[in-house]
Write an enzyme that holds these catalytic residues in place. Structure first.
Site, PDB file in Angstrom:
ATOM      1  N   GLU A 261       0.784  -1.226   0.000  1.00  0.00           N
ATOM      2  CA  GLU A 261       0.000   0.000   0.000  1.00  0.00           C
ATOM      3  C   GLU A 261       0.823   1.286   0.000  1.00  0.00           C
ATOM      4  O   GLU A 261       0.514   2.222   0.752  1.00  0.00           O
ATOM      5  CB  GLU A 261      -0.924  -0.022   1.217  1.00  0.00           C
ATOM      6  CG  GLU A 261      -0.224   0.043   2.595  1.00  0.00           C
ATOM      7  CD  GLU A 261       0.201  -1.300   3.181  1.00  0.00           C
ATOM      8  OE1 GLU A 261       0.414  -2.245   2.406  1.00  0.00           O
ATOM      9  OE2 GLU A 261       0.323  -1.404   4.416  1.00  0.00           O
ATOM     10  N   HIS A 285      -7.963  -3.921  -1.121  1.00  0.00           N
ATOM     11  CA  HIS A 285      -7.288  -4.024   0.179  1.00  0.00           C
ATOM     12  C   HIS A 285      -6.220  -2.930   0.310  1.00  0.00           C
ATOM     13  O   HIS A 285      -6.188  -2.201   1.309  1.00  0.00           O
ATOM     14  CB  HIS A 285      -6.668  -5.423   0.308  1.00  0.00           C
ATOM     15  CG  HIS A 285      -5.828  -5.622   1.517  1.00  0.00           C
ATOM     16  ND1 HIS A 285      -6.302  -6.246   2.652  1.00  0.00           N
ATOM     17  CD2 HIS A 285      -4.546  -5.267   1.796  1.00  0.00           C
ATOM     18  CE1 HIS A 285      -5.344  -6.272   3.566  1.00  0.00           C
ATOM     19  NE2 HIS A 285      -4.263  -5.689   3.069  1.00  0.00           N
ATOM     20  N   GLU A 286      -5.381  -2.806  -0.695  1.00  0.00           N
ATOM     21  CA  GLU A 286      -4.304  -1.798  -0.611  1.00  0.00           C
ATOM     22  C   GLU A 286      -4.907  -0.393  -0.561  1.00  0.00           C
ATOM     23  O   GLU A 286      -4.419   0.472   0.168  1.00  0.00           O
ATOM     24  CB  GLU A 286      -3.341  -1.936  -1.793  1.00  0.00           C
ATOM     25  CG  GLU A 286      -2.744  -3.331  -1.993  1.00  0.00           C
ATOM     26  CD  GLU A 286      -2.256  -4.014  -0.729  1.00  0.00           C
ATOM     27  OE1 GLU A 286      -1.882  -3.315   0.226  1.00  0.00           O
ATOM     28  OE2 GLU A 286      -2.263  -5.266  -0.675  1.00  0.00           O
ATOM     29  N   HIS A 289      -5.979   0.538   2.870  1.00  0.00           N
ATOM     30  CA  HIS A 289      -4.868   0.956   3.740  1.00  0.00           C
ATOM     31  C   HIS A 289      -4.659   2.483   3.719  1.00  0.00           C
ATOM     32  O   HIS A 289      -4.011   3.024   4.617  1.00  0.00           O
ATOM     33  CB  HIS A 289      -3.565   0.294   3.304  1.00  0.00           C
ATOM     34  CG  HIS A 289      -3.308  -1.055   3.898  1.00  0.00           C
ATOM     35  ND1 HIS A 289      -3.292  -1.280   5.257  1.00  0.00           N
ATOM     36  CD2 HIS A 289      -3.015  -2.249   3.321  1.00  0.00           C
ATOM     37  CE1 HIS A 289      -3.010  -2.568   5.473  1.00  0.00           C
ATOM     38  NE2 HIS A 289      -2.847  -3.182   4.326  1.00  0.00           N
ATOM     39  N   GLU A 308      -3.712  -4.549   9.517  1.00  0.00           N
ATOM     40  CA  GLU A 308      -4.222  -5.553   8.581  1.00  0.00           C
ATOM     41  C   GLU A 308      -5.632  -6.040   8.920  1.00  0.00           C
ATOM     42  O   GLU A 308      -6.408  -6.362   8.024  1.00  0.00           O
ATOM     43  CB  GLU A 308      -3.246  -6.721   8.473  1.00  0.00           C
ATOM     44  CG  GLU A 308      -1.877  -6.322   7.906  1.00  0.00           C
ATOM     45  CD  GLU A 308      -1.924  -5.702   6.508  1.00  0.00           C
ATOM     46  OE1 GLU A 308      -2.966  -5.796   5.825  1.00  0.00           O
ATOM     47  OE2 GLU A 308      -0.895  -5.108   6.109  1.00  0.00           O
ATOM     48  N   ASP A 367       9.172 -10.331   9.585  1.00  0.00           N
ATOM     49  CA  ASP A 367       8.935 -11.163   8.399  1.00  0.00           C
ATOM     50  C   ASP A 367       8.738 -12.633   8.769  1.00  0.00           C
ATOM     51  O   ASP A 367       8.056 -13.376   8.065  1.00  0.00           O
ATOM     52  CB  ASP A 367      10.101 -11.062   7.408  1.00  0.00           C
ATOM     53  CG  ASP A 367      10.210  -9.678   6.785  1.00  0.00           C
ATOM     54  OD1 ASP A 367       9.180  -8.988   6.684  1.00  0.00           O
ATOM     55  OD2 ASP A 367      11.326  -9.286   6.416  1.00  0.00           O
ATOM     56  N   TYR A 375      -4.530 -10.493  10.031  1.00  0.00           N
ATOM     57  CA  TYR A 375      -5.528 -10.156   9.018  1.00  0.00           C
ATOM     58  C   TYR A 375      -6.907 -10.674   9.412  1.00  0.00           C
ATOM     59  O   TYR A 375      -7.861  -9.924   9.570  1.00  0.00           O
ATOM     60  CB  TYR A 375      -5.163 -10.792   7.669  1.00  0.00           C
ATOM     61  CG  TYR A 375      -3.956 -10.211   6.991  1.00  0.00           C
ATOM     62  CD1 TYR A 375      -2.666 -10.564   7.389  1.00  0.00           C
ATOM     63  CD2 TYR A 375      -4.084  -9.314   5.940  1.00  0.00           C
ATOM     64  CE1 TYR A 375      -1.544 -10.040   6.747  1.00  0.00           C
ATOM     65  CE2 TYR A 375      -2.975  -8.787   5.294  1.00  0.00           C
ATOM     66  CZ  TYR A 375      -1.711  -9.155   5.698  1.00  0.00           C
ATOM     67  OH  TYR A 375      -0.616  -8.626   5.069  1.00  0.00           O
TER      68      TYR A 375
HETATM   69  N1  BES Z   1       1.059  -4.393   3.757  1.00  0.00           N
HETATM   70  C1  BES Z   1       0.763  -5.674   3.238  1.00  0.00           C
HETATM   71  C2  BES Z   1       1.968  -6.382   2.696  1.00  0.00           C
HETATM   72  C3  BES Z   1       3.083  -6.551   3.699  1.00  0.00           C
HETATM   73  C4  BES Z   1       2.823  -6.983   4.974  1.00  0.00           C
HETATM   74  C5  BES Z   1       4.377  -6.290   3.343  1.00  0.00           C
HETATM   75  C6  BES Z   1       3.862  -7.120   5.891  1.00  0.00           C
HETATM   76  C7  BES Z   1       5.407  -6.433   4.239  1.00  0.00           C
HETATM   77  C8  BES Z   1       5.150  -6.848   5.526  1.00  0.00           C
HETATM   78  C9  BES Z   1      -0.314  -5.605   2.161  1.00  0.00           C
HETATM   79  O1  BES Z   1      -1.282  -4.648   2.415  1.00  0.00           O
HETATM   80  C10 BES Z   1      -1.048  -6.920   2.141  1.00  0.00           C
HETATM   81  O2  BES Z   1      -1.643  -7.241   3.123  1.00  0.00           O
HETATM   82  N2  BES Z   1      -0.987  -7.634   1.031  1.00  0.00           N
HETATM   83  C11 BES Z   1      -1.708  -8.875   0.873  1.00  0.00           C
HETATM   84  C12 BES Z   1      -2.970  -8.595   0.127  1.00  0.00           C
HETATM   85  C13 BES Z   1      -4.165  -9.376   0.528  1.00  0.00           C
HETATM   86  C14 BES Z   1      -4.421  -9.419   2.003  1.00  0.00           C
HETATM   87  C15 BES Z   1      -5.398  -8.905  -0.193  1.00  0.00           C
HETATM   88  C16 BES Z   1      -0.815  -9.822   0.097  1.00  0.00           C
HETATM   89  O3  BES Z   1       0.317  -9.438  -0.202  1.00  0.00           O
HETATM   90  O4  BES Z   1      -1.212 -10.929  -0.190  1.00  0.00           O
HETATM   91 ZN    ZN Z   2      -2.584  -5.223   4.009  1.00  0.00          ZN
END
Ligand code: BES
Ligand code: ZN
Length: 585
Positions: A261, A285-286, A289, A308, A367, A375
């Site tokens: 996002e 979703h993004e 955010h 999340e 990570d 989520y």
């Molecule tokens: N912000 C996250 C991606 C992220 C999380 C990057 C933690 C680094 C560390 C992003 O908003 C996300 O949740 N992406 C999901 C999308 C889905 C939930 C619709 C993904 O990457 O799958």
């Molecule tokens: Zn997210």
């Protein structure tokens, strides 16, 4: 001294950065950025200043007048990186750090032309969440210190540079181009983002365009044609969109997430280009955010569910509003399946504490702790509160929450305090402690129902008739495949494939869900497709379960290891780090 964020050396008693001025020259030959960062403080200060860095080669630190300042770069901590301590003379308004990034910078991926769609030019992108910004810029890398910034990138003239900021100008200087941006809204450092490559754009709405490599941009324009409708729903739910533009950049296949996002310029995986518009939900979703995360930010990774969980809730509301209640119920059910699997895995691995919403992550890399829990358990907690007070009251609460905390960083305690104030008694009614600090999913979790969902569940793992299955949407397929009791028999798997040609699905969500079912059933006709998938996408959502599935069968361990050996070099550094332990030992 007070260090509030377990993942940062930032000391809240020291001067806090208000704005960053950043200039970098992108060197595609050596895979480094030669850069200069000026940190301007809210108030002039003195004494020690601790900054986060990782792998930075610091040449010099100077004061506002250009005079050198003493600094010390500590030995790196494996999770935090290296503390850079600068000694500030009293009354310092700013400092400037001259440095070079490491070719191994964890926030950066340098792609050769062969790793791009066009095959002619290299590509570079950043991914700073959760704690990788420090490998690109020395700064106070915690969401508690929001910054505005001005940035300038020098890149080869054949390439375009993009930043998650407002574009200012591009000037040609011989073989290079100098592009600049400004970010007037204060952001958490993990939202600092840029990309450099042979990209072009198409408008998809009054506030939105898609960026992608030339060969992909038309598909992206089609796939994301509904973005503006999503923006309108987002604004209805959360209030005005504060970031002016909402553009989307389709990344090369190695991008490790579904989407990121970055403000004004969401980064997405090309696996969203499914040709059926089903994955626009990731964009939704993004987009969500923009309010929950970018406007109200988790104070640190231990409160990640505030980012999340809220955003998953909003994503669900957007799916409901744009695709209808049945689609919303299916989407919610998919989330629940993913959550149940994650919880089961953490229990099995003996790490039940990672199934809490509020986590304790000192010494743990965010990570490594990443999962569906923040989520989907977060979203269910919010849905439980909503079910208790009713949607109309909950919607008022959402608006008040945003008004109260916008452009702030908050903890779980801040959230609970505010909720108790505005919805007195609701937390007790839904047993909030079980959600926040308890393990697993509380029994009072709301369950969504719909006729579509009932139809899938009534199959109970039997193979659908041709007329039924051929009419299913990608979500229905995904849900069916996620719900069949594992392992299905070899014959069931074979029948599914012959009837519905699942191994040739081009929607990666469906394909991946299918491969997991087939691998568990020992239907090994899917092995070539599985191996190919591990070389064509870098999205961890697909890589992790597929590697796990292969490693769980003694006879496919070698397949997993061979695939990893072959592809590791082209995976993103973060993906490489989280997959390495899965394929070893
Ligand atoms: N912000 C996250 C991606 C992220 C999380 C990057 C933690 C680094 C560390 C992003 O908003 C996300 O949740 N992406 C999901 C999308 C889905 C939930 C619709 C993904 O990457 O799958
Ligand atoms: Zn997210």
């Amino acid at each position: 001294m007070a260090r509030l964020d377990p993942h940062s050396y930032t000391d809240s008693s020291q001067p806090q950065t208000r704005t960053l001025r950043w200039r970098a020259r992108v060197d595609f030959e050596r895979h480094v950025l030669d850069a200069e960062a000026t940190l301007v403080f809210h108030q002039p200060g003195g004494g020690a200043l601790d900054l986060d860095t990782r792998g930075l080669d610091v040449h010099a630190v100077t004061d506002a007048a250009g005079a050198p300042l003493a600094f010390a770069l500590d030995a790196p901590d494996p999770v935090l990186g290296a503390r850079l301590r600068v000694t500030l003379p009293e009354g310092s308004p700013s400092i400037t750090v001259r440095y070079r990034t490491s070719p191994e910078a964890t926030a950066l991926q340098w792609l050769s032309p062969a790793q791009t769609a066009g095959k002619r030019e290299p590509f570079l992108f950043s991914q700073c969440q959760a704690i990788h910004a420090r490998s690109v810029v020395p700064l106070q890398d915690t969401p508690r210190v929001r910054i505005t910034y001005e940035a300038e990138l020098t890149v080869p003239a054949a390439l375009r540079a993009l930043m998650a900021a407002a574009f200012v100008k591009r000037e040609l200087q011989g073989a290079t181009a100098v592009e600049s941006w400004t970010m007037p809204q204060p952001i958490a450092p993990y939202l600092f983002a840029f990309a450099v490559g042979d990209v072009t754009s198409r408008d998809v709405g009054p506030r939105s365009r898609v960026w992608a490599e030339g060969s992909v941009v038309a598909a992206a324009q089609w796939e994301f044609a509904d973005i503006d409708a999503h923006l309108v729903v987002g604004e209805k739910l959360f209030g005005p969109y504060d970031w002016d533009r909402f553009d989307v950049l389709v990344m090369p296949p190695s991008f490790p997430y579904g989407g990121m996002e970055n403000p004004r310029l969401t980064f997405v995986t090309p696996t969203l280009l499914a040709g059926d518009r089903s994955q626009v939900r990731v964009v939704a979703h993004e987009l969500a955010h923009s309010w929950t995360g970018n406007l109200i930010t988790n104070a640190d990774a231990e409160h990640f569910w505030l980012n999340e969980g809220w955003t998953r809730y909003a994503e669900l509301r957007i799916v409901e509003a744009t695709e209808g209640d049945d689609a919303g119920a299916l989407h919610a059910a998919l989330g629940r399946r993913g959550l149940d699997r994650a919880v089961e895995r953490f229990f099995k691995e003996g790490r039940p504490e990672l199934t809490r919403l509020r986590t304790h992550l000192a010494g743990i890399d965010p990570d490594d702790a990443f999962s569906e829990v923040p989520y989907d358990k977060g979203c269910l907690f919010l849905l439980a509160l909503e079910a208790h007070v009713g949607r109309p009251r909950f919607e008022v609460f959402i608006r008040e929450y945003i008004a109260r905390f916008r452009f702030g960083a908050i903890t779980t305690e801040d959230f609970l305090g505010f909720t108790e104030e505005r919805l007195p008694g609701a937390l007790a009614a839904v047993d909030a402690p079980a959600w926040i600090d308890g393990h697993g999913v509380p029994a009072n979790a709301p369950v969504s129902r719909s006729t579509l969902l009932d139809a899938i569940e009534s199959l109970g793992g039997t193979v659908p008739d041709v007329e039924v299955g051929s009419k299913w949407s990608p979500t229905e397929w995904q849900l069916y495949l996620d719900s069949v009791p594992h392992p299905v028999s070899y014959d069931t798997a074979k029948l599914l494939d012959t009837r519905f040609d699942l191994t040739r699905k081009t929607n990666y969500e469906v394909l991946c869900a299918w491969l997991l079912v087939a691998l568990d059933a020992r239907y090994d006709a899917v092995l070539p497709r599985t191996e190919a998938l591990l070389g064509e996408v870098g999205r961890m959502k697909f890589l992790k379960p597929v590697y796990r599935a292969l490693m769980s069968r003694p006879d496919t361990v070698a397949v997993a290891r061979r695939a990893f050996e072959r592809n590791a070099a082209s995976y993103h550094p973060i993906a490489r780090m989280v997959i390495t332990p899965l394929v070893s030992g």
